[in-house]
Design a protein around this motif. Structure first.
Motif, mmCIF file in Angstrom:
data_model
loop_
_atom_site.group_PDB
_atom_site.id
_atom_site.type_symbol
_atom_site.label_atom_id
_atom_site.label_comp_id
_atom_site.label_asym_id
_atom_site.label_seq_id
_atom_site.Cartn_x
_atom_site.Cartn_y
_atom_site.Cartn_z
ATOM 1 N N LEU A 83 -7.739 -5.778 -7.560
ATOM 2 C CA LEU A 83 -6.568 -4.907 -7.649
ATOM 3 C C LEU A 83 -5.340 -5.687 -8.108
ATOM 4 C CD1 LEU A 83 -7.165 -2.804 -4.434
ATOM 5 C CD2 LEU A 83 -6.962 -1.872 -6.736
ATOM 6 N N ARG A 114 -5.572 1.039 -8.454
ATOM 7 C CA ARG A 114 -6.355 1.857 -7.522
ATOM 8 C C ARG A 114 -7.838 1.547 -7.680
ATOM 9 N NH1 ARG A 114 -4.911 7.984 -7.872
ATOM 10 N NH2 ARG A 114 -2.983 7.035 -7.056
ATOM 11 N N GLN A 115 -8.535 1.520 -6.549
ATOM 12 C CA GLN A 115 -9.973 1.222 -6.592
ATOM 13 C C GLN A 115 -10.664 1.887 -5.409
ATOM 14 O OE1 GLN A 115 -12.515 -2.759 -5.817
ATOM 15 N NE2 GLN A 115 -11.097 -2.920 -7.528
ATOM 16 N N ARG A 116 -11.858 2.435 -5.665
ATOM 17 C CA ARG A 116 -12.679 2.965 -4.574
ATOM 18 C C ARG A 116 -13.546 1.824 -4.049
ATOM 19 N NH1 ARG A 116 -13.788 7.933 -2.855
ATOM 20 N NH2 ARG A 116 -12.810 8.861 -4.695
ATOM 21 N N THR A 125 -5.040 1.775 -2.835
ATOM 22 C CA THR A 125 -4.046 1.696 -3.907
ATOM 23 C C THR A 125 -2.966 0.701 -3.526
ATOM 24 O OG1 THR A 125 -4.412 4.034 -4.404
ATOM 25 C CG2 THR A 125 -2.459 3.007 -5.355
ATOM 26 N N TYR A 126 -2.595 -0.140 -4.471
ATOM 27 C CA TYR A 126 -1.485 -1.064 -4.291
ATOM 28 C C TYR A 126 -0.395 -0.748 -5.316
ATOM 29 C CZ TYR A 126 -3.533 -4.251 -0.880
ATOM 30 O OH TYR A 126 -4.045 -4.803 0.273
ATOM 31 N N TYR A 127 0.855 -0.925 -4.874
ATOM 32 C CA TYR A 127 2.006 -0.651 -5.721
ATOM 33 C C TYR A 127 2.899 -1.898 -5.797
ATOM 34 C CZ TYR A 127 0.662 4.152 -4.534
ATOM 35 O OH TYR A 127 -0.029 5.320 -4.338
ATOM 36 N N GLU A 187 -10.585 4.828 -0.779
ATOM 37 C CA GLU A 187 -9.813 4.521 -1.980
ATOM 38 C C GLU A 187 -8.567 3.735 -1.576
ATOM 39 O OE1 GLU A 187 -7.544 7.432 -4.633
ATOM 40 O OE2 GLU A 187 -9.444 7.134 -5.706
ATOM 41 N N LYS A 206 0.816 -1.211 0.000
ATOM 42 C CA LYS A 206 0.000 0.000 0.000
ATOM 43 C C LYS A 206 0.857 1.271 0.000
ATOM 44 C CE LYS A 206 -3.836 -2.226 2.409
ATOM 45 N NZ LYS A 206 -4.666 -2.243 3.638
ATOM 46 N N GLU A 218 0.788 0.369 -10.688
ATOM 47 C CA GLU A 218 -0.137 0.890 -9.681
ATOM 48 C C GLU A 218 -1.559 0.459 -10.003
ATOM 49 O OE1 GLU A 218 -1.775 5.330 -8.565
ATOM 50 O OE2 GLU A 218 0.398 5.065 -8.873
#
Length: 238
Positions: A193, A154-156, A164-166, A162, A141, A152
């Motif tokens: 994701l 990203r999702q709400r 986000t994963y990297y 929201e 994260k 990257e």
């Protein structure tokens, strides 16, 4: 089979028996394995090693039903449906048994990489990657300071938050076959994701696997995103 291979097989069988004994009596273990309870007692307590033939029978005889029963005995679900699976995800020896059984049960092709999300899925991903001889990679994260390029996703979420994963861009390559795994799948949001990351990398999905599925929503959402096998070792009601 040389001496080293024989010893490794015998010790693996002892690991299996010790794991199974945690939730069974010796009589129940005897009924499961077909071995005398007295011999099992000596194996489990380290007094003697099983023969190579017996060791092979023990290791190869542990299947999906036995592991699912073992996992079911290790997890706790509270009144609100939250799952405590720490007794499973902290036990690397147990997870090492899951990998070959999952591969056989769901017919996963050998991947180039096993992908999960930090942190609880890492131990399972490590076992699956070791079994397949694949890379073990996990999305976080937050960004690593020294890494310059990331994939990257990203999702709400339904909650409005929201997420986000990297993943370092070098972790996956175009055309790689990727098995997505996690300790638990519920809504399927985390798995989506991870599948977004696979797609962004130009890689292919070899499958989606979780130790535990809470309800069917997560598996169904994952199945809508890929034609590869999707499954869990144990299903529990939400």
């Amino acid at each position: 089979m040389n001496r080293a291979e024989k010893a490794a097989l015998q010790l693996r069988a002892v690991d299996v028996l010790q794991m199974l004994k945690e939730t069974r009596t010796y009589d129940e273990l005897a009924a499961l394995t077909g071995l005398p309870a007295g011999d099992l007692n000596r194996y489990v307590n380290g007094h003697v090693l099983p023969s190579s033939d017996r060791a092979r029978e023990v290791v190869e005889g542990v299947g999906r039903d036995e592991l699912a029963e073992e996992l079911g005995a290790r997890i706790r679900v509270d009144d609100e449906g939250y799952v405590d699976n720490s007794a499973a995800v902290f036990d690397q020896a147990f997870l090492d048994l899951v990998a070959p059984v999952a591969a056989d049960a769901f017919d996963f092709d050998r991947p180039d990489a096993v992908l999960t999300a930090a942190t609880d899925g890492i131990t399972l991903a490590a076992s699956m990657a070791s079994y397949f001889g694949a890379d073990c990679v996990y999305a976080k994260k937050s960004k690593e300071t020294a890494v310059e390029e990331f994939i990257e996703a990203r999702q709400r979420l339904q909650s409005g938050i929201e997420l986000t994963y990297y993943l370092p861009a070098s972790a996956l390559g175009a055309g790689d076959s990727v098995l997505v795994v996690d300790d638990l799948i519920r809504s399927g949001e985390t798995q989506e994701l991870l599948l977004d990351i696979v797609a962004e990398a130009g890689a292919d999905v070899a499958g989606v696997f979780a130790l535990i599925a809470v309800g069917d929503e997560g598996k169904e959402r994952a199945a809508e995103r890929t034609e590869a096998p999707v499954g869990a070792l144990v299903d529990v009601d939400p």
